[in-house]
Structures are given as C-alpha cells and as structure tokens.
Design a protein around this motif. Sequence first.
Motif, PDB file in Angstrom:
ATOM      1  N   THR A   1      12.718  75.204 -40.831  1.00 59.10           N
ATOM      2  CA  THR A   1      13.168  73.967 -41.465  1.00 59.10           C
ATOM      3  C   THR A   1      13.955  73.064 -40.527  1.00 59.10           C
ATOM      4  N   SER A   2      14.353  73.573 -39.367  1.00 60.60           N
ATOM      5  CA  SER A   2      15.193  72.794 -38.465  1.00 60.60           C
ATOM      6  C   SER A   2      15.227  73.454 -37.096  1.00 60.60           C
ATOM      7  N   ASN A   3      15.751  72.741 -36.095  1.00 59.71           N
ATOM      8  CA  ASN A   3      16.019  73.366 -34.798  1.00 59.71           C
ATOM      9  C   ASN A   3      17.515  73.605 -34.639  1.00 59.71           C
ATOM     10  N   TYR A   4      18.213  73.615 -35.779  1.00 57.62           N
ATOM     11  CA  TYR A   4      19.669  73.798 -35.786  1.00 57.62           C
ATOM     12  C   TYR A   4      20.041  74.930 -36.731  1.00 57.62           C
ATOM     13  N   PRO A   5      19.928  76.190 -36.286  1.00 56.96           N
ATOM     14  CA  PRO A   5      19.392  76.614 -34.985  1.00 56.96           C
ATOM     15  C   PRO A   5      17.875  76.706 -34.998  1.00 56.96           C
ATOM     16  N   ALA A   6      17.297  76.909 -33.819  1.00 55.01           N
ATOM     17  CA  ALA A   6      15.844  77.000 -33.711  1.00 55.01           C
ATOM     18  C   ALA A   6      15.336  78.404 -34.010  1.00 55.01           C
ATOM     19  N   VAL A   7      16.110  79.413 -33.598  1.00 56.93           N
ATOM     20  CA  VAL A   7      15.683  80.804 -33.718  1.00 56.93           C
ATOM     21  C   VAL A   7      16.889  81.684 -34.031  1.00 56.93           C
ATOM     22  N   TYR A   8      16.647  82.729 -34.843  1.00 58.49           N
ATOM     23  CA  TYR A   8      17.655  83.766 -35.073  1.00 58.49           C
ATOM     24  C   TYR A   8      17.171  85.058 -34.395  1.00 58.49           C
ATOM     25  N   LYS A   9      18.085  85.750 -33.726  1.00 55.74           N
ATOM     26  CA  LYS A   9      17.768  87.043 -33.120  1.00 55.74           C
ATOM     27  C   LYS A   9      18.735  88.089 -33.661  1.00 55.74           C
ATOM     28  N   LYS A  10      18.167  89.194 -34.146  1.00 49.28           N
ATOM     29  CA  LYS A  10      18.993  90.253 -34.745  1.00 49.28           C
ATOM     30  C   LYS A  10      18.686  91.577 -34.064  1.00 49.28           C
ATOM     31  N   TYR A  11      19.707  92.175 -33.477  1.00 48.53           N
ATOM     32  CA  TYR A  11      19.608  93.499 -32.854  1.00 48.53           C
ATOM     33  C   TYR A  11      20.210  94.525 -33.811  1.00 48.53           C
ATOM     34  N   THR A  12      19.422  95.534 -34.175  1.00 47.88           N
ATOM     35  CA  THR A  12      19.885  96.524 -35.148  1.00 47.88           C
ATOM     36  C   THR A  12      19.647  97.935 -34.635  1.00 47.88           C
ATOM     37  N   ARG A  13      20.693  98.734 -34.637  1.00 47.42           N
ATOM     38  CA  ARG A  13      20.522 100.163 -34.390  1.00 47.42           C
ATOM     39  C   ARG A  13      20.160 100.809 -35.705  1.00 47.42           C
ATOM     40  N   TYR A  14      19.087 101.583 -35.713  1.00 44.02           N
ATOM     41  CA  TYR A  14      18.612 102.148 -36.984  1.00 44.02           C
ATOM     42  C   TYR A  14      18.412 103.655 -36.867  1.00 44.02           C
TER      43      TYR A  14
END
Length: 216
Positions: free
Chosen positions: A203-216
């Motif tokens: 929907t926007s470039n604010y932000p453009a991308v989300y990055k999620k690092y998860t230990r599982y």
Amino acid sequence: MKTFLNNYWKKGISMLCVIMLLVTVSTSSVSATIQQDSTTLSNSEQNVQVLIYEDENEAIYAEVPKSKVDEYKKDLKNSSFLHNEVQKARGNNVSTKEVTTYGSCGGTTTKYFNKNAVIDTLEHMERGTNWSRLLSNPISDPAVAAATKLLTKSNLLSVIATATTWAAGDLMGRQTAYWKDSAIMILKGKIRGVKLTIKPNCTSNYPAVYKKYTRY
C-alpha cells in the motif's frame, strides 16, 4: 576548368556542413541521454533498515526511504503507530479498509537457516571433516565444542552466504554473534532454526518492506 573547381569546392563545403550537423545532433542526443540517466539515478532512493521490535527470539525491521528515516523514527514513538507496524510485519491485518496495491507488489518470501545449513557452513569452513556424521543424532559434546570453535571465525557471514542460499544483505541484517549463537543453539537442540520473512508493503513505500527474523 575554373567552373569545375568552383562546383567541386561547393560540393565539398556542402558535405562538410552536413557532417558537422550530424555530429552536433549526435552530441546533443548523447548529452540528453546522460542527463536523463543522471536524473534517473538521483530519483532512485536507497532504503534504510530501521529496527522496530526486538526480543530474544524475534527482530523486526522496516525498510524506509533514506529521506524519510527521521520521520519514520519519530512516528514509531507513537505507541499506536508502532503497534500497527509490528502487526503488519507479522502478517496480521490491522485495517478493515480496502487495500490499493502500491506498484508491483510480490508475495511474502521466507528463508530458513536450519541444521542442514549449519552443517553446510561447517563443511565449507573445514572440508576435511565429515560434519554430517559428527553432528548426526545423538550429537556429542566434543562435536558441538569443535563446531563452536569453528563458528567463531570472523568470516562466518560470508561463508554462510557461500554455503547456503542466503543473500549477504539478509544475513547482515543481524550481527555475526546472532548467527553464531543461533547455529550453536540449533546444534544443541534449543531451537530448530532461524526463519526470515520478507513482506513487501503493498500500500505504500513507507515503509517499502518488512523483514522479520524469528528463532523457532
């Protein structure tokens, strides 16, 4: 004879004028192309990663255009805005409004750093050792100790990038110590691996991308 020479010089001058005109047009075209390319480069803005949430098992980053980083960090001080950003990064729908796709929006990408990836990394570091056999269940304490010693090498991230399908940029989202500790935790059976989720903002470039690092 005089008439012939006059005609010859006239044709020569005419030809020279045509050549000069072609060179001028060509030079102008090249200059315009260079100027256009420079404008394109100046308009393409680099994204910067901003940490929006972190605990022992999860870290979430948002990629924001460099010119909007300060504004975004200021917005994150609003608890409601921060909560919504975290929920969007986790894939939870926080709005009932109709969504308009922003540009070309691809799907969510996931990557896994698991025991196989750790073994591949170790085998690139020390090719003479059969790490697959040494780290097969049950894993002995001496084998874990030997692997831990090897994983403390300073070039760990570059080796992981070479040995696995992980991109260097995605690995550098977390510090080397994070990957070393995660690898050791995997070998000791404390976690199964690390999962990276890359979720574009449609929907926007604010932000453009989300990055999620998860230990599982």
